[in-house]
Design a protein around this motif. Structure first.
Motif, mmCIF file in Angstrom:
data_model
loop_
_atom_site.group_PDB
_atom_site.id
_atom_site.type_symbol
_atom_site.label_atom_id
_atom_site.label_comp_id
_atom_site.label_asym_id
_atom_site.label_seq_id
_atom_site.Cartn_x
_atom_site.Cartn_y
_atom_site.Cartn_z
ATOM 1 N N LEU A 165 -6.664 8.350 -0.606
ATOM 2 C CA LEU A 165 -5.831 7.767 0.440
ATOM 3 C C LEU A 165 -6.558 7.999 1.753
ATOM 4 O O LEU A 165 -6.828 9.148 2.135
ATOM 5 C CB LEU A 165 -4.456 8.434 0.481
ATOM 6 C CG LEU A 165 -3.542 8.007 1.641
ATOM 7 C CD1 LEU A 165 -3.149 6.533 1.508
ATOM 8 C CD2 LEU A 165 -2.296 8.888 1.712
ATOM 9 N N ALA A 207 3.015 2.464 -1.540
ATOM 10 C CA ALA A 207 1.898 2.603 -2.483
ATOM 11 C C ALA A 207 2.064 1.641 -3.658
ATOM 12 O O ALA A 207 3.140 1.568 -4.264
ATOM 13 C CB ALA A 207 1.824 4.034 -2.994
ATOM 14 N N TYR A 247 -5.468 2.508 0.093
ATOM 15 C CA TYR A 247 -5.358 3.099 -1.234
ATOM 16 C C TYR A 247 -6.605 2.676 -2.014
ATOM 17 O O TYR A 247 -6.844 1.485 -2.210
ATOM 18 C CB TYR A 247 -4.117 2.598 -1.956
ATOM 19 C CG TYR A 247 -2.830 2.723 -1.165
ATOM 20 C CD1 TYR A 247 -2.080 3.891 -1.184
ATOM 21 C CD2 TYR A 247 -2.347 1.650 -0.404
ATOM 22 C CE1 TYR A 247 -0.892 4.003 -0.472
ATOM 23 C CE2 TYR A 247 -1.167 1.746 0.306
ATOM 24 C CZ TYR A 247 -0.442 2.928 0.269
ATOM 25 O OH TYR A 247 0.741 3.027 0.978
ATOM 26 N N PHE A 269 -1.562 2.115 -8.228
ATOM 27 C CA PHE A 269 -2.165 3.297 -7.610
ATOM 28 C C PHE A 269 -1.309 4.536 -7.829
ATOM 29 O O PHE A 269 -1.815 5.628 -8.086
ATOM 30 C CB PHE A 269 -2.334 3.045 -6.104
ATOM 31 C CG PHE A 269 -3.029 4.162 -5.371
ATOM 32 C CD1 PHE A 269 -4.411 4.231 -5.367
ATOM 33 C CD2 PHE A 269 -2.299 5.126 -4.693
ATOM 34 C CE1 PHE A 269 -5.066 5.258 -4.696
ATOM 35 C CE2 PHE A 269 -2.939 6.153 -4.010
ATOM 36 C CZ PHE A 269 -4.322 6.224 -4.020
#
Length: 377
Positions: free
Chosen positions: A155, A186, A142, A190
């Motif tokens: 990504l 995640a 990420y 982010f």
């Protein structure tokens, strides 16, 4: 699937100076450490005195090691990492290096861009037997990059999906598991967790993640094959090689033979049918199938299994901004493995202009507040 824009289709004077240039390598090492000469192509990503080169470099490898329990990093994983650091040179800083079984991901940044990296996080997903064994799976990065008022979220994924020609559904399921698990993992800095109106969490299928970032790159030994007999595939390859030896005169004939193979490529069929990798794109394939070779030679598999040559090693992308494919090819001279390395270099447009986004957000809030006042009246 739409064809990606290539550098040949662009006018150089229209290129955006603020664009990022990123190079990605995917390479199945077949459980053997490549000699130094086979990794020398990493040097092509270095920036020259005119600033031409890659800002970001991602080197992905599969089958670095035998899949067995180990307490320390294997020597082959250390070797490919050292080769990346040595070939890229002191101007590139390794920001993230991670291994999952035989899969390794190494992410490098040019020193000039270090101040623009706002966030980097890692996650991994296992897809082996029972979703426990590490022989198949993926590593995700990420990444947030900010320059002046603009920010991009990316990504970056490297994966090794289910093998064998008949396992298309298994490969598609691996992809879906990887994307959904990367959404779950995640970081909140982010991607904000998506919730229902009653604040309960939403089931993650990966679509929220994919639709929230500016650029997604999915590279690796994806293991999709060509649904044609070995004899016919070899016949097409021989004709392509003959056209190449004759030069540009036979370009149309070469394209015709390439299309005969690509029409039966399982990955392209999967994307066009929407079964997996929906809305992903790929650079134009002009190189020969990258699997499977006799090690140390340019001969396709002569063992008793006689595997059908295929483009198992791929780099796909999905974007909300502009992506120009500057380079997409295999490295035929690196022959230590039974796969050929594949390289892609991309020019990435920026995602969100924060000043513009903030202005729009303020206007939206003012309109919303104005509507509330009118309702109260």
């Amino acid at each position: 699937m739409e064809e990606a824009t290539t550098i040949d289709e662009l006018e150089v004077d229209k290129m955006d100076d603020d664009c990022l240039t990123m190079s990605i390598v995917t390479w199945n090492l077949a459980e053997s450490a490549p000699p130094e000469k086979d990794t020398s192509f990493f040097k092509q990503f270095r920036k020259d005195s005119n600033g031409v080169g890659s800002d970001l470099v991602m080197i992905n490898a599969q089958e670095c090691e035998e899949i067995k329990p180990r307490r320390t990093e294997g020597h082959r994983s250390r070797h490919i990492r050292r080769m990346g650091i040595m070939m890229l040179g002191k101007e590139y800083v390794p920001l993230a290096i991670h291994s999952l079984g035989g899969i390794q991901c190494a992410f490098y940044c040019h020193r000039d861009m270090l101040g623009d990296i706002e966030m980097i996080n890692l996650a991994d997903v296992t897809c082996g037997v029972g979703n426990v064994l590490h022989n198949k799976g993926a590593i995700g990065i990420y990444l947030k990059v900010k320059r002046k008022t603009k920010r991009s979220r990316m990504l970056l994924v490297t994966g090794h999906l289910a093998a064998h020609v008949n396992n298309v559904d298994a490969r598609n399921n691996d992809y879906k598991r990887i994307i959904s698990e990367l959404e779950v993992q995640a970081p909140t800095r982010f991607l904000r967790p998506k919730r229902n109106r009653d604040s309960s969490p939403v089931d993650c299928d990966g679509s929220y993640l994919l639709n929230s970032v500016d650029h997604v790159f999915f590279a690796g030994d994806l293991n999709y094959r060509i649904d044609l007999p070995r004899e016919y595939v070899e016949h097409c390859i021989i004709n392509i090689q003959q056209c190449r030896s004759k030069g540009t005169r036979d370009e149309q004939t070469k394209t015709k033979w390439m299309k005969k193979l690509l029409r039966r490529d399982q990955l392209l069929q999967t994307i066009s049918s929407g079964r997996a990798f929906t809305d992903f794109n790929e650079g134009k394939i002009t190189f020969l199938p990258t699997f499977k070779f006799d090690k140390g030679t340019s001969n396709y598999d002569t063992s008793h299994k006689q595997r059908v040559p295929a483009w198992t090693d791929r780099i796909l992308f999905k974007t909300r901004s502009k992506v120009n494919v500057l380079d997409y090819r295999s490295i035929p001279k690196a022959r230590h493995s039974d796969h050929r390395a594949v390289v892609g270099t991309y020019q990435l447009g920026w995602g969100i202009d924060e000043k513009l986004a903030n202005n729009k957000s303020k206007k939206k809030k003012r309109r919303s507040s104005s509507r509330r006042r009118r309702r109260d009246l």
